[in-house]
Design a protein around this motif. Structure first.
Motif, PDB file in Angstrom:
ATOM      1  N   GLU A   1      40.286 -20.854  -2.103  1.00  0.00           N
ATOM      2  CA  GLU A   1      41.278 -20.467  -1.097  1.00  0.00           C
ATOM      3  C   GLU A   1      42.486 -19.925  -1.848  1.00  0.00           C
ATOM      4  O   GLU A   1      43.098 -20.628  -2.656  1.00  0.00           O
ATOM      5  CB  GLU A   1      41.673 -21.661  -0.229  1.00  0.00           C
ATOM      6  N   THR A   2      42.816 -18.676  -1.590  1.00  0.00           N
ATOM      7  CA  THR A   2      43.906 -18.037  -2.325  1.00  0.00           C
ATOM      8  C   THR A   2      45.259 -18.271  -1.672  1.00  0.00           C
ATOM      9  O   THR A   2      46.281 -17.911  -2.250  1.00  0.00           O
ATOM     10  CB  THR A   2      43.673 -16.515  -2.407  1.00  0.00           C
TER      11      THR A   2
ATOM     12  N   GLU B   1      52.476 -19.539  -6.032  1.00  0.00           N
ATOM     13  CA  GLU B   1      51.503 -20.296  -6.818  1.00  0.00           C
ATOM     14  C   GLU B   1      51.167 -21.601  -6.097  1.00  0.00           C
ATOM     15  O   GLU B   1      51.957 -22.548  -6.102  1.00  0.00           O
ATOM     16  CB  GLU B   1      52.041 -20.577  -8.222  1.00  0.00           C
ATOM     17  N   VAL B   2      49.996 -21.622  -5.491  1.00  0.00           N
ATOM     18  CA  VAL B   2      49.539 -22.808  -4.785  1.00  0.00           C
ATOM     19  C   VAL B   2      48.331 -23.416  -5.487  1.00  0.00           C
ATOM     20  O   VAL B   2      48.277 -24.615  -5.722  1.00  0.00           O
ATOM     21  CB  VAL B   2      49.184 -22.473  -3.317  1.00  0.00           C
TER      22      VAL B   2
ATOM     23  N   ARG C   1      45.968 -12.871 -11.255  1.00  0.00           N
ATOM     24  CA  ARG C   1      46.416 -13.345 -12.569  1.00  0.00           C
ATOM     25  C   ARG C   1      45.462 -14.394 -13.138  1.00  0.00           C
ATOM     26  O   ARG C   1      45.272 -14.480 -14.351  1.00  0.00           O
ATOM     27  CB  ARG C   1      47.824 -13.938 -12.460  1.00  0.00           C
ATOM     28  N   ARG C   2      44.864 -15.182 -12.262  1.00  0.00           N
ATOM     29  CA  ARG C   2      44.039 -16.309 -12.693  1.00  0.00           C
ATOM     30  C   ARG C   2      42.540 -16.022 -12.585  1.00  0.00           C
ATOM     31  O   ARG C   2      41.725 -16.901 -12.868  1.00  0.00           O
ATOM     32  CB  ARG C   2      44.394 -17.539 -11.853  1.00  0.00           C
ATOM     33  N   LEU C   3      42.185 -14.809 -12.198  1.00  0.00           N
ATOM     34  CA  LEU C   3      40.804 -14.503 -11.840  1.00  0.00           C
ATOM     35  C   LEU C   3      39.831 -14.722 -12.991  1.00  0.00           C
ATOM     36  O   LEU C   3      38.782 -15.360 -12.820  1.00  0.00           O
ATOM     37  CB  LEU C   3      40.721 -13.062 -11.332  1.00  0.00           C
TER      38      LEU C   3
ATOM     39  N   HIS D   1      38.275  -5.183  -6.427  1.00  0.00           N
ATOM     40  CA  HIS D   1      38.504  -5.641  -7.796  1.00  0.00           C
ATOM     41  C   HIS D   1      37.877  -7.018  -8.009  1.00  0.00           C
ATOM     42  O   HIS D   1      37.236  -7.269  -9.053  1.00  0.00           O
ATOM     43  CB  HIS D   1      40.002  -5.697  -8.083  1.00  0.00           C
ATOM     44  N   VAL D   2      38.028  -7.918  -7.043  1.00  0.00           N
ATOM     45  CA  VAL D   2      37.445  -9.260  -7.162  1.00  0.00           C
ATOM     46  C   VAL D   2      35.923  -9.158  -7.248  1.00  0.00           C
ATOM     47  O   VAL D   2      35.289  -9.829  -8.075  1.00  0.00           O
ATOM     48  CB  VAL D   2      37.873 -10.147  -5.980  1.00  0.00           C
ATOM     49  N   ALA D   3      35.321  -8.315  -6.390  1.00  0.00           N
ATOM     50  CA  ALA D   3      33.861  -8.163  -6.417  1.00  0.00           C
ATOM     51  C   ALA D   3      33.387  -7.613  -7.759  1.00  0.00           C
ATOM     52  O   ALA D   3      32.403  -8.098  -8.339  1.00  0.00           O
ATOM     53  CB  ALA D   3      33.408  -7.260  -5.274  1.00  0.00           C
ATOM     54  N   GLU D   4      34.067  -6.590  -8.268  1.00  0.00           N
ATOM     55  CA  GLU D   4      33.676  -5.999  -9.550  1.00  0.00           C
ATOM     56  C   GLU D   4      33.858  -6.987 -10.698  1.00  0.00           C
ATOM     57  O   GLU D   4      32.997  -7.085 -11.590  1.00  0.00           O
ATOM     58  CB  GLU D   4      34.500  -4.738  -9.806  1.00  0.00           C
ATOM     59  N   ARG D   5      34.966  -7.725 -10.672  1.00  0.00           N
ATOM     60  CA  ARG D   5      35.204  -8.685 -11.754  1.00  0.00           C
ATOM     61  C   ARG D   5      34.199  -9.819 -11.688  1.00  0.00           C
ATOM     62  O   ARG D   5      33.732 -10.311 -12.720  1.00  0.00           O
ATOM     63  CB  ARG D   5      36.636  -9.233 -11.642  1.00  0.00           C
TER      64      ARG D   5
END
Length: 704
Positions: free
Chosen positions: A414-415, A382-383, A424-426, A467-471
């Motif tokens: 930046e992940t 967790e950054v 989790r935070r998306l 998944h990121v693109a779809e969300r």
């Protein structure tokens, strides 16, 4: 009648199933032959009667079930021809033709309870695509891939433009050599990069670009990389054979298949003209159309940003405070400011003002959020939380200020390569963006991947990026990913995945430099899979200008930086330099302001990988054309035929070109601008300096 008896009956009645199956391309230039050799599937490809891929084997080795490599019989074949068109949401052409002949071969293993798979081949006028398909059936629902065994047995010791195989980075400089020379050059080519995992045996990444001694251009890549690990290529340098090498996961497995499922397409683009390689739409055609019902939020973007100053100006940092060992739960308002934080209210407002004045769509701001103090080098879960700004960045105020100027602020996530934390935070992060007027995000994956043991190019991470693109699409957000797996045409399926970096881009000009030939190779390699956020537009190329002690330089002329906006396709283009530098060269900056980023048509006028490229494009929905031309370290004269212009009309062409004494290492800022009248009959001979280029803006001549 049971399936086994039916199979035997089919073989008795249909002897053609035992014979080789051949298909040709619609224009008859290609021929692909499939046949079983002692139960092992093979294929071969010829172009204009010349061998491109000699007989090569196919197969999938499994870990927990019998493998799909041998013991096959052909139990069905089906052929179909397709010739239609489709329109991308954004692209290099308004309309794309999809024309191919297909052969689908059903292969059955009698020894494994008549288990069967399908290998599907599509032969276009520009090359071949094929994939493995695993239908749902009794006895085959789930299996683990140990390795894919797809061969590409080349016809000779071709010239190749390559980067070493690596599970975690694409950010290597390109090496040009013969295939036979790869093993001896592998160590030298594998320069140190953050979070790399080079493959030990001789290997290269795709897209892999080659040229045979008799002038055949060959590009090997993949299309539609979904729920599968990325492809690398093992190199047999004596036999000139490439073979698939899939990126493993944390426990060493290469992939997990749950039927029905297909592999990505393996692609081979071929021509005797380099220009045809750049014009190919084979990879896009092999991807599925988008399933998004609403694409209205997806728009081309031209942007500036608080970014380049972190690399070169010596006055700015991503981090706000001085202290290390901070946690997300700490009170960042109590951090001691370092005095160099870049993403301040004052600084961002300056960028917004500049964007508004010059007609840019957005301002990227990096370093706005807490967490930058000590994440590099620390493999932390967790950054970043993606919603908490530093004390000197007022989200609401800046949103209102930008909105009043007609400008968007582009989010930066930046992940720190902690994909688990990001997922989790998306939803909270995207809701925060939506609430504050952000419609595009630049994501980064710098570092070693978490979940620990996974790689940037493994199946788990491939699924993460999608998944990121779809969300993001659910929230009306566009995505520009950096340090992600190289693209495979998925911008057709997920058009809000507007661009990627996934290669050695402009930031490396401040970290060791890029060779002058680099920009002439990327369109033949990295850009075969999709648009790249290359971040061009650097006008101050000698970085000692900033007084930081750096003797680094950007190895291009200023005019070449303009040309990149045409030669490096992307519907997302950054003017990457500092506003102060653009104010010093406003006449040249005019081209960046004018150039389109979405196109009705593209004309590849001349090209040779590693040497030069000249491309012309027509702006989407406008009677405007733009030309870009770049070269390597050698000067040359480009031949520009304007016969793509409508006949019978006069146009005004503004040419931004290298001066006669310009070069990338001496006088890079020497350029000249001239305006001439042109027609479809005009042919230009345009000088290009070493490491240089030129750009042309063509508009309808003013009526008298």
């Amino acid at each position: 009648m049971n399936f086994k008896r039916l199979t035997l009956l089919l073989l008795a009645l249909c002897p053609f199933l035992l014979a080789a199956q051949t298909i040709t391309s619609p224009d008859k230039n290609f021929s692909m032959k499939f046949e079983l050799v002692n139960g092992v599937p093979t294929y071969q490809l010829t172009y204009k009667n010349k061998p491109v891929i000699k007989q090569s084997t196919l197969g999938i080795e499994a870990k927990n079930v019998p493998s799909f490599t041998d013991g096959f019989t052909v139990t069905n074949t089906a052929q179909v021809s397709v010739n239609d068109t489709w329109e991308p949401v954004m692209g290099e052409q308004k309309t794309i033709r999809n024309n191919y002949n297909e052969l689908a071969v059903t292969l059955t293993q009698a020894k494994n309870n008549n288990r069967y798979i399908v290998i599907r081949f599509r032969l276009f006028n520009d090359g071949l695509g094929f994939r493995y398909e695993f239908p749902k059936q009794d006895g085959l629902s789930y299996f683990i891939i140990k390795e894919e065994h797809t061969q590409f047995k080349l016809a000779g010791d071709h010239k190749i433009f390559w980067i070493p195989g690596d599970y975690d980075t694409n950010e290597y400089a390109y090496t040009t050599s013969k295939i036979s020379e790869i093993p001896g050059l592998q160590k030298k080519a594998t320069i140190e990069i953050n979070a790399q995992r080079p493959i030990e045996n001789p290997s290269v990444q795709t897209p892999s670009m080659m040229k045979s001694q008799d002038g055949i251009y060959i590009n090997i890549h993949e299309a539609g990389l979904i729920n599968y690990p990325a492809l690398q290529l093992n190199v047999d340098a004596t036999g000139f054979v490439f073979s698939s090498h899939l990126t493993p996961d944390a426990v060493g497995n290469k992939g997990y298949i749950q039927t029905p499922q297909s592999s990505p397409w393996r692609t081979i683009v071929v021509s005797d003209k380099a220009t045809d390689i750049l014009a190919s739409k084979l990879i896009l055609n092999l991807n599925e159309p988008t399933k998004y019902k609403d694409v209205s939020f997806i728009k081309p973007v031209k942007y500036i940003g608080v970014w380049w100053e972190y690399f070169v100006a010596g006055r700015s940092t991503w981090a706000y405070g001085k202290e290390n060992n901070v946690k997300l739960t700490d009170d960042f308002s109590k951090l001691t400011p370092n005095g160099k934080h870049g993403a301040t209210n004052e600084r961002v407002k300056e960028y917004i003002d500049f964007a508004a004045k010059h007609g840019f769509d957005a301002v990227l701001v990096e370093g706005w959020n807490i967490g930058w103090e000590d994440w590099i080098g620390n493999w932390k879960e967790e950054v970043f939380d993606f919603v908490t700004p530093y004390p000197d960045f007022d989200v609401e105020m800046l949103h209102k200020y930008a909105e009043s100027k007609g400008v968007k602020i582009m989010m930066h996530h930046e992940t720190s390569a902690s994909a688990t934390n990001y997922e989790r935070r998306l939803d909270r992060a995207f809701q925060f963006m939506k609430d504050n007027g952000y419609n595009a995000v630049k994501s980064g994956y710098v570092g070693t991947i978490i979940p620990r043991g996974e790689h940037h190019d493994s199946q788990w991470m491939v699924n993460h990026y999608i998944h990121v693109a779809e969300r993001a699409a659910d929230y009306g957000i566009m995505v520009n990913s950096h340090e992600a797996v190289r693209p495979t045409g998925l911008n057709r399926t997920y058009p809000n995945w507007i661009a990627q970096e996934s290669a050695r881009g402009t930031e490396f000009e401040a970290m060791g430099g890029l060779a002058p030939e680099h920009g002439t190779i990327l369109p033949f390699t990295r850009l075969m899979g999709g648009p790249m956020d290359y971040t061009p537009g650097i006008f101050q190329t000698d970085l000692s200008y900033y007084g930081t002690g750096s003797n680094q330089r950007v190895n291009t002329t200023l005019a070449k930086q303009l040309a990149y906006y045409v030669t490096m396709y992307s519907p997302l283009q950054m003017a990457a330099d500092l506003p102060d530098n653009y104010n010093r060269f406003l006449d040249a900056f005019q081209f960046i302001k004018d150039v389109a980023v979405d196109w009705d048509d593209t004309y590849v006028l001349e090209a040779e990988p590693g040497d030069y490229i000249t491309i012309a494009r027509k702006a989407k929905g406008k009677e405007e054309w733009f030309v870009g031309s770049i070269t390597d370290e050698n000067k040359r004269t480009a031949k520009v035929n304007l016969d793509f212009l409508p006949k019978g009309k006069k146009y005004t062409a503004t040419i931004y070109a290298d001066a006669k004494d310009a070069s990338f290492d001496k006088n890079p800022q020497h350029y000249e601008i001239k305006t001439i009248t042109v027609t479809s009959k005009t042919k230009l001979d345009q000088f290009i300096a070493p490491g240089g280029g030129f750009a042309i803006s063509i508009k309808e001549a003013a009526k008298k």
